[in-house]
Design a protein around this motif. Structure first.
Motif, short mmCIF file in Angstrom:
data_model
loop_
_atom_site.label_atom_id
_atom_site.label_comp_id
_atom_site.label_asym_id
_atom_site.label_seq_id
_atom_site.Cartn_x
_atom_site.Cartn_y
_atom_site.Cartn_z
N GLN A 1 -2.53 0.70 -4.42
CA GLN A 1 -2.17 -0.61 -3.87
C GLN A 1 -1.70 -1.50 -5.00
OE1 GLN A 1 -5.19 -2.66 -1.66
NE2 GLN A 1 -3.85 -4.34 -1.07
N LYS B 1 -4.91 9.62 -4.46
CA LYS B 1 -5.24 8.55 -3.53
C LYS B 1 -4.10 7.52 -3.49
CE LYS B 1 -10.23 8.93 -4.13
NZ LYS B 1 -11.48 8.24 -4.49
N GLY B 2 -3.97 6.90 -2.34
CA GLY B 2 -2.94 5.88 -2.19
C GLY B 2 -3.23 4.68 -3.07
N GLN C 1 0.85 -1.20 0.00
CA GLN C 1 0.00 0.00 0.00
C GLN C 1 0.89 1.24 0.00
OE1 GLN C 1 -3.52 -0.06 0.11
NE2 GLN C 1 -3.37 2.13 -0.34
N TYR C 2 0.55 2.19 -0.87
CA TYR C 2 1.28 3.46 -0.91
C TYR C 2 0.42 4.56 -0.30
CZ TYR C 2 4.78 1.26 -3.83
OH TYR C 2 5.77 0.43 -4.29
N ALA C 3 1.04 5.37 0.55
CA ALA C 3 0.32 6.40 1.29
C ALA C 3 -0.18 7.49 0.36
CB ALA C 3 1.22 7.01 2.36
N ARG C 4 -1.27 8.15 0.78
CA ARG C 4 -1.79 9.27 0.01
C ARG C 4 -0.84 10.45 0.10
NH1 ARG C 4 -7.65 9.79 2.57
NH2 ARG C 4 -6.34 9.40 4.42
N ARG C 5 -0.74 11.21 -0.99
CA ARG C 5 0.17 12.35 -1.06
C ARG C 5 -0.60 13.65 -0.89
NH1 ARG C 5 3.87 11.88 -6.25
NH2 ARG C 5 4.88 13.59 -5.14
N GLY D 1 7.48 5.45 -0.29
CA GLY D 1 6.31 5.69 0.54
C GLY D 1 5.35 4.52 0.63
N LYS E 1 10.03 1.40 1.19
CA LYS E 1 9.98 2.53 2.13
C LYS E 1 10.36 3.83 1.43
CE LYS E 1 11.87 4.06 6.56
NZ LYS E 1 12.80 3.70 7.68
N GLU F 1 -5.04 16.97 -0.76
CA GLU F 1 -4.73 15.63 -1.25
C GLU F 1 -4.53 15.65 -2.75
OE1 GLU F 1 -6.73 11.15 -1.35
OE2 GLU F 1 -7.51 12.67 0.02
#
Length: 430
Positions: free
Chosen positions: A253, A250-251, A237-241, A344, A341, A247
């Motif tokens: 996956q 959206k993150g 899963q990639y975090a929202r930016r 993100g 990591k 925003e």
């Protein structure tokens, strides 16, 4: 089977792909013609009798496409090139300069391929001398001068280089994957020969054994397809930016696919190289004059045969061990965790960094164990099949089936990708 053949049948209708197929077929025909050109100074009748009386050498001859029994100029096959590729691949993981070169895109790949070709030449020369010494020890080669020995070694080395060149021609001008296709052609070319040998001695009592062997082969093919396509999908899963407090997206996956058979057939090639040593050492020590060495040689020769328990147990353990070793070399969980990591990303429920690396290592060990047991079983399958059925001529080897099925699947995927690429080009031109 229809799904695999469909892209190939469609490719035959396209002029460009049809030309690639014809070039590939022509090169394979040249390869099979050269396979029947023997090296001078060899007693071919005695050589073929030696291979017929030795089950282990017979299996090697099947794997080489019949070039060993003929002792042709390409009897070394592509083994020196494969060994050189494996050595360079391992060195790439160890030597920093080679690792940096491998990351330089197309230029780095070409340079590593060039180093592989350079390394192939001395390896082929060493294997040619070793093959000469083995046949000399068996009385297949008579008294020869040093010049004749050099001529045999140079001829066999040149044969390997010629095969390597043919493989690169297929890769560049044919349908691609040239080295694998030549190995595939060598294995497949022996199927009619061993089938004829089997059915010429077949009686009514062996019909059930032949049917059992064929059914076992079908199961192996299904297992190879299942394992080669097997993946353990790890969700990432990639975090929202956020930019300026808002925003920006959206993150996303994605999935990190961990292959069940991460190492391919390389562990089997490594294991074969080592499990051959006791057999050859036993053959050599048995002909010495020292009683102790003769006893050791006879014990090695008696136990390290393809149908011996010691041979198969050592072979299986070597394949399993090399599978874990090679997977550990090409799969670095710490590096992958750092990359995730860096961009993100994170695995749900697992902290980024060290815990992610530990989790990936734990999953990879479990997945690799399945692949290792499968490869080990494939490696010793010929011995098990021959002992169950009593038929020793129809066994082309589990490794051979693994290579044949893998090459067919890869070739079908290449055709499918070329067809998709062409459809996009046609659509863009409209």
């Amino acid at each position: 089977m229809d799904k695999i053949l469909e892209p190939i049948l469609k490719a035959l209708k396209i002029a460009e792909l049809r030309r690639k197929i014809l070039i590939t077929v022509a090169i394979v025909v040249i390869f099979r013609i050269v396979a029947h050109i023997p090296v001078s100074g060899i007693d071919l009748v005695g050589l073929q009798a030696l291979f017929a009386s030795n089950q282990f050498l017979g299996l090697l001859d099947i794997f080489s496409g019949g070039t060993l029994a003929n002792f042709s100029v390409i009897s070394l096959g592509l083994n020196p090139y494969i060994n050189a590729s494996i050595i360079l691949q391992l060195l790439t993981m160890i030597v920093p300069s080679l690792e940096a070169l491998s990351k330089e895109g197309e230029y780095g790949r070409q340079k590593i391929n060039q180093y592989t070709r350079y390394l192939t030449v001395p390896l082929a020369a060493l294997q040619a001398i070793g093959m000469f010494a083995l046949l000399k020890n068996q009385g297949i080669i008579g008294s020869v001068t040093p010049i004749q020995v050099a001529a045999i070694a140079v001829g066999m080395t040149a044969g390997t280089i010629f095969l390597m060149w043919l493989g690169e021609l297929i890769t560049e001008y044919g349908i691609g994957n040239g080295i694998s296709l030549l190995i595939f052609a060598g294995i497949v070319s022996r199927i009619p020969v061993v089938s004829t040998q089997t059915f010429s001695i077949l009686d009514s009592a062996q019909l059930l054994n032949v049917a059992l062997l064929i059914a076992l082969g079908i199961l192996v093919i299904g297992g190879v397809v299942f394992i080669n396509e097997g993946r353990r999908q790890i969700p990432v899963q990639y975090a929202r930016r956020f930019i300026g407090g808002r925003e920006s997206g959206k993150g996303a996956q994605t999935y990190l696919p961990l292959r069940v058979n991460q190492a391919g057939v390389i562990p089997i090639i490594f294991a074969v190289s080592l499990v051959l040593i006791p057999s050859f050492a036993g053959s050599y020590l048995s002909q010495t004059t020292q009683p102790q060495l003769i006893l050791i040689g006879r014990w090695l020769a008696a136990n390290f045969t393809p149908d011996g328990l010691t041979y198969n147990l050592v072979y299986f353990l070597l394949v399993v061990g090399f599978t874990f070793f090679y997977t550990a070399v090409i799969f670095n969980p710490t590096k992958i965790a750092d990359e995730i990591k860096k961009y993100g990303g994170f695995i749900p429920g697992i902290r980024p960094g060290t815990q992610t690396a530990s989790f990936l290592n734990y999953i990879m060990i479990r997945v690799t164990l399945t692949g290792a047991i499968f490869l080990g079983s494939i490696a010793i399958l010929p011995s098990i099949a021959s002992q169950i059925t009593g038929i020793k001529t129809l066994v082309i080897g589990g490794t051979g089936l693994l290579i044949v099925v893998s090459v067919i699947m890869d070739t079908a995927k290449q055709f499918e990708s070329k067809l998709i690429e062409r459809s996009y080009e046609v659509f863009a031109s409209k």
